[in-house]
Scaffold this active site. Structure first.
Site, PDB file in Angstrom:
ATOM      1  N   ASP A  40       0.861  -1.182   0.000  1.00 38.02           N
ATOM      2  CA  ASP A  40       0.000   0.000   0.000  1.00 38.02           C
ATOM      3  C   ASP A  40       0.900   1.234   0.000  1.00 38.02           C
ATOM      4  O   ASP A  40       1.804   1.344   0.820  1.00 38.02           O
ATOM      5  CB  ASP A  40      -0.909   0.010   1.229  1.00 38.02           C
ATOM      6  CG  ASP A  40      -1.927  -1.114   1.199  1.00 38.02           C
ATOM      7  OD1 ASP A  40      -2.313  -1.523   0.097  1.00 38.02           O
ATOM      8  OD2 ASP A  40      -2.347  -1.568   2.273  1.00 38.02           O
ATOM      9  N   ASP A  58      -6.710  -1.603  -4.597  1.00 37.41           N
ATOM     10  CA  ASP A  58      -7.796  -1.433  -3.626  1.00 37.41           C
ATOM     11  C   ASP A  58      -8.846  -0.468  -4.161  1.00 37.41           C
ATOM     12  O   ASP A  58     -10.053  -0.706  -4.025  1.00 37.41           O
ATOM     13  CB  ASP A  58      -7.262  -0.901  -2.293  1.00 37.41           C
ATOM     14  CG  ASP A  58      -6.296  -1.854  -1.608  1.00 37.41           C
ATOM     15  OD1 ASP A  58      -6.351  -3.057  -1.894  1.00 37.41           O
ATOM     16  OD2 ASP A  58      -5.499  -1.379  -0.793  1.00 37.41           O
TER      17      ASP A  58
END
Length: 76
Positions: A40, A58
């Site tokens: 991330d 995501d």
């Protein structure tokens, strides 16, 4: 993948939403295989407000689900 194949002649919103969900899932799977974890890298902070850390995959899954749900509520 099976549902996307079943909807191949379906409404464009469903096809696009499923493509986003599938591509996001594959992107996270590739990260998991290559790095052992999902990377991330988008971290948003505005003053003292700290939003969740996420990645493009995501976001793709989230937008795809939104489109899928939108179609489910408002079409047919």
């Amino acid at each position: 993948i099976g549902f996307a194949w079943k909807e191949r002649n379906g409404h464009p919103l469903i096809k696009f939403g499923l493509a986003l969900i599938l591509s996001g899932a594959i992107g996270n799977l590739i990260d998991r295989i290559l790095y052992g974890k999902v990377v991330d890298f988008i971290d948003i902070m505005i003053g003292d407000f700290h939003w969740y850390i996420f990645n493009i995959a995501d976001s793709s899954v989230t937008i795809g689900m939104f489109l899928f749900i939108l179609h489910s509520f408002f079409d047919e």
